[in-house]
Write a protein that holds these residues in place. Structure first.
Motif, PDB file in Angstrom:
ATOM      1  N   THR A  33       0.786  -1.093  -0.033  1.00 34.51           N
ATOM      2  CA  THR A  33      -0.009   0.007  -0.046  1.00 34.51           C
ATOM      3  C   THR A  33       0.589   1.127   0.116  1.00 34.51           C
ATOM      4  O   THR A  33       2.145   1.105   0.214  1.00 34.51           O
ATOM      5  CB  THR A  33      -0.854  -0.112   1.273  1.00 34.51           C
ATOM      6  OG1 THR A  33      -0.126   0.051   2.361  1.00 34.51           O
ATOM      7  CG2 THR A  33      -1.809  -1.296   1.156  1.00 34.51           C
ATOM      8  N   LEU A 231      -6.833  -4.121  -7.917  1.00 38.38           N
ATOM      9  CA  LEU A 231      -7.135  -3.030  -7.130  1.00 38.38           C
ATOM     10  C   LEU A 231      -7.964  -3.366  -6.430  1.00 38.38           C
ATOM     11  O   LEU A 231      -8.226  -2.575  -5.289  1.00 38.38           O
ATOM     12  CB  LEU A 231      -7.700  -2.222  -8.471  1.00 38.38           C
ATOM     13  CG  LEU A 231      -8.265  -0.861  -7.838  1.00 38.38           C
ATOM     14  CD1 LEU A 231      -7.097   0.030  -7.222  1.00 38.38           C
ATOM     15  CD2 LEU A 231      -9.045  -0.059  -8.975  1.00 38.38           C
ATOM     16  N   ARG A 234      -6.311  -4.502  -3.312  1.00 38.17           N
ATOM     17  CA  ARG A 234      -5.666  -3.400  -2.559  1.00 38.17           C
ATOM     18  C   ARG A 234      -6.655  -2.476  -1.803  1.00 38.17           C
ATOM     19  O   ARG A 234      -6.422  -2.285  -0.666  1.00 38.17           O
ATOM     20  CB  ARG A 234      -4.969  -2.592  -3.543  1.00 38.17           C
ATOM     21  CG  ARG A 234      -4.083  -1.407  -2.948  1.00 38.17           C
ATOM     22  CD  ARG A 234      -3.001  -0.993  -4.032  1.00 38.17           C
ATOM     23  NE  ARG A 234      -2.462  -1.858  -4.589  1.00 38.17           N
ATOM     24  CZ  ARG A 234      -1.774  -1.667  -6.032  1.00 38.17           C
ATOM     25  NH1 ARG A 234      -1.855  -0.580  -6.545  1.00 38.17           N
ATOM     26  NH2 ARG A 234      -0.904  -2.742  -6.451  1.00 38.17           N
ATOM     27  N   GLN A 235      -7.823  -2.081  -2.492  1.00 36.93           N
ATOM     28  CA  GLN A 235      -8.643  -1.310  -1.989  1.00 36.93           C
ATOM     29  C   GLN A 235      -9.281  -2.020  -0.658  1.00 36.93           C
ATOM     30  O   GLN A 235      -9.788  -1.470   0.501  1.00 36.93           O
ATOM     31  CB  GLN A 235      -9.598  -0.992  -2.864  1.00 36.93           C
ATOM     32  CG  GLN A 235      -9.270   0.049  -3.887  1.00 36.93           C
ATOM     33  CD  GLN A 235     -10.588   0.300  -4.853  1.00 36.93           C
ATOM     34  OE1 GLN A 235     -11.587  -0.174  -4.936  1.00 36.93           O
ATOM     35  NE2 GLN A 235     -10.136   1.374  -5.519  1.00 36.93           N
ATOM     36  N   THR A 236      -9.540  -3.205  -0.765  1.00 39.51           N
ATOM     37  CA  THR A 236     -10.234  -4.083   0.366  1.00 39.51           C
ATOM     38  C   THR A 236      -8.956  -4.263   1.521  1.00 39.51           C
ATOM     39  O   THR A 236      -9.612  -4.026   2.872  1.00 39.51           O
ATOM     40  CB  THR A 236     -10.673  -5.562   0.027  1.00 39.51           C
ATOM     41  OG1 THR A 236     -11.378  -5.446  -1.111  1.00 39.51           O
ATOM     42  CG2 THR A 236     -11.030  -6.376   0.867  1.00 39.51           C
ATOM     43  N   LEU A 238      -7.110  -1.824   2.108  1.00 36.51           N
ATOM     44  CA  LEU A 238      -6.930  -0.531   2.660  1.00 36.51           C
ATOM     45  C   LEU A 238      -8.365  -0.205   3.636  1.00 36.51           C
ATOM     46  O   LEU A 238      -8.247   0.516   4.677  1.00 36.51           O
ATOM     47  CB  LEU A 238      -6.865   0.656   1.723  1.00 36.51           C
ATOM     48  CG  LEU A 238      -5.631   0.785   0.960  1.00 36.51           C
ATOM     49  CD1 LEU A 238      -5.813   1.695  -0.300  1.00 36.51           C
ATOM     50  CD2 LEU A 238      -4.716   1.362   1.842  1.00 36.51           C
ATOM     51  N   TYR A 239      -9.321  -0.861   2.960  1.00 38.05           N
ATOM     52  CA  TYR A 239     -10.574  -0.532   3.696  1.00 38.05           C
ATOM     53  C   TYR A 239     -10.579  -1.479   5.083  1.00 38.05           C
ATOM     54  O   TYR A 239     -11.124  -0.849   6.215  1.00 38.05           O
ATOM     55  CB  TYR A 239     -11.618  -1.062   2.880  1.00 38.05           C
ATOM     56  CG  TYR A 239     -13.030  -1.477   3.480  1.00 38.05           C
ATOM     57  CD1 TYR A 239     -13.703  -0.018   3.846  1.00 38.05           C
ATOM     58  CD2 TYR A 239     -13.657  -2.440   3.983  1.00 38.05           C
ATOM     59  CE1 TYR A 239     -15.065  -0.394   4.568  1.00 38.05           C
ATOM     60  CE2 TYR A 239     -14.777  -2.709   4.740  1.00 38.05           C
ATOM     61  CZ  TYR A 239     -15.576  -1.549   5.065  1.00 38.05           C
ATOM     62  OH  TYR A 239     -16.642  -1.572   5.551  1.00 38.05           O
TER      63      TYR A 239
END
Length: 365
Positions: A33, A231, A234-236, A238-239
């Motif tokens: 990240t 993506l 990665r967003q998961t 970060l979430y």
């Protein structure tokens, strides 16, 4: 001497968010990240330097070049094999179609001779290939039934039939392949099946380009799906990180509020229990008073008072008698053991007198 070019190279990579975005774009398969890169700037610089020598899959430039050459060579051999394998499968399909038609319709003699010759040539060629000692599949093996390739080649049809078969083979093979292509075209676009043969042939000439476009579009969609998957992961991540931080913050807020409210709540609970205990004690006292009022009336209280006075007077008399007896007993104890023997004898005599008086009274009755 080497520090100057290295620093110049690092400065050319970019700074801040730019270099981090470059690293994330160059290594899409790595589970990293932007926060990880910002917390480890030297590692970020190292990855940015590696991007000049590695591709998106993690291979070096020379290795990627060699891999591309090997892949091209493999594709060339694969095309050659597919070409020969497709031709062989086509010939076998033609023979199978002939066998099916032979059982449902009458076949001309020359056509039957053509297919029989072709079938025998294929079988002999296959047997010779299996018996060939240079073939990888036949190495270190004994000859099948003791046969040699020359013995099997003697089973070939006559040269005349073979030449006639070779002259007709391109035309028949073209018809068969065209039939298969038209079947493929009908399968690819079922609405074209009712059109004329000329229009089908025209569309068939563009089928390979359409299939190639479909293949490229499918590969592009797969690549896009893979990028979207990376993506999304990665967003998961970060979430989940942000959600974990929110949960920790919420837990700390809950603990702080609980510690502040707990003292007030404990104090209120203590006041409540004290008031409740006092109420229960007052209720117990009230019940005791009611029981006493129900039990002791005015008459019973006066009677009890008289009984108490009488008992008190009797108690005083008994206590006085007790004191006098204790004084006498003390005076008797002073006389010693001789008086104790006389007292025992006196008691025995008193018992005998009482016994004789009772017997005398009974005789008189």
């Amino acid at each position: 001497m080497s520090s100057a070019p290295e620093s110049a190279h690092i400065s050319s990579l970019g700074k801040g968010d730019g270099i981090r975005q470059q690293v994330l774009a160059s290594f899409p398969l790595c589970d990293m990240t932007e926060d990880d890169l910002s917390q480890n700037p030297q590692f970020c610089v190292l990855l940015a330097t590696l991007t000049q020598h590695l591709d998106r899959t993690g291979l070096t430039v020379p290795l990627k070049t060699e891999l591309d050459k090997a892949d091209q060579k493999l594709q060339s051999h694969r095309r050659q094999w597919l070409r020969s394998e497709g031709l062989h499968k086509g010939l076998q399909e033609m023979i199978q179609d002939h066998c099916v038609r032979k059982h449902h319709a009458t076949i001309p003699p020359d056509q039957s001779m053509f297919y029989e010759t072709m079938q025998r040539c294929l079988l002999v060629a296959q047997a010779v290939r299996l018996l060939d000692p240079s073939c990888p599949t036949s190495q270190d093996k004994t000859s099948i039934l003791g046969l040699k390739p020359q013995q099997v080649e003697e089973l070939m049809p006559s040269e005349k039939n073979v030449q006639r078969m070779k002259q007709s083979l391109p035309r028949e093979l073209e018809k068969h392949l065209k039939k298969n292509c038209l079947s493929l075209l009908s399968y690819y676009q079922p609405e074209w099946e009712s059109e004329s043969d000329g229009l089908k042939t025209t569309k068939l000439s563009h089928l390979s380009s359409q299939l190639e476009q479909e293949k490229k579009r499918t590969e592009s969609l797969k690549e896009t799906c893979k990028e979207n998957m990376v993506l999304l992961q990665r967003q998961t991540q970060l979430y989940l990180c942000e959600l974990t931080k929110c949960i920790q913050l919420l837990q700390s807020l809950i603990m702080d509020c609980r510690l502040k409210i707990q003292t007030d709540l404990d104090r209120k609970k203590l006041d409540y229990f004290e008031a409740k205990c006092e109420l229960v004690l007052q209720k117990v006292k009230t019940e005791m008073v009611e029981i006493q009022l129900d039990t002791y009336t005015v008459d019973s209280i006066s009677a009890h008072r008289k009984m108490r006075e009488k008992l008190d007077s009797e108690l005083k008399a008994c206590q006085a008698e007790k004191q006098s007896v204790e004084l006498k007993l003390a005076s008797f104890e002073i006389l010693g053991k001789e008086f104790e023997a006389l007292a025992e004898e006196y008691c025995k005599l008193r018992q005998e007198i009482e016994t004789k008086n009772w017997v005398l009274k009974e005789f008189t009755h």
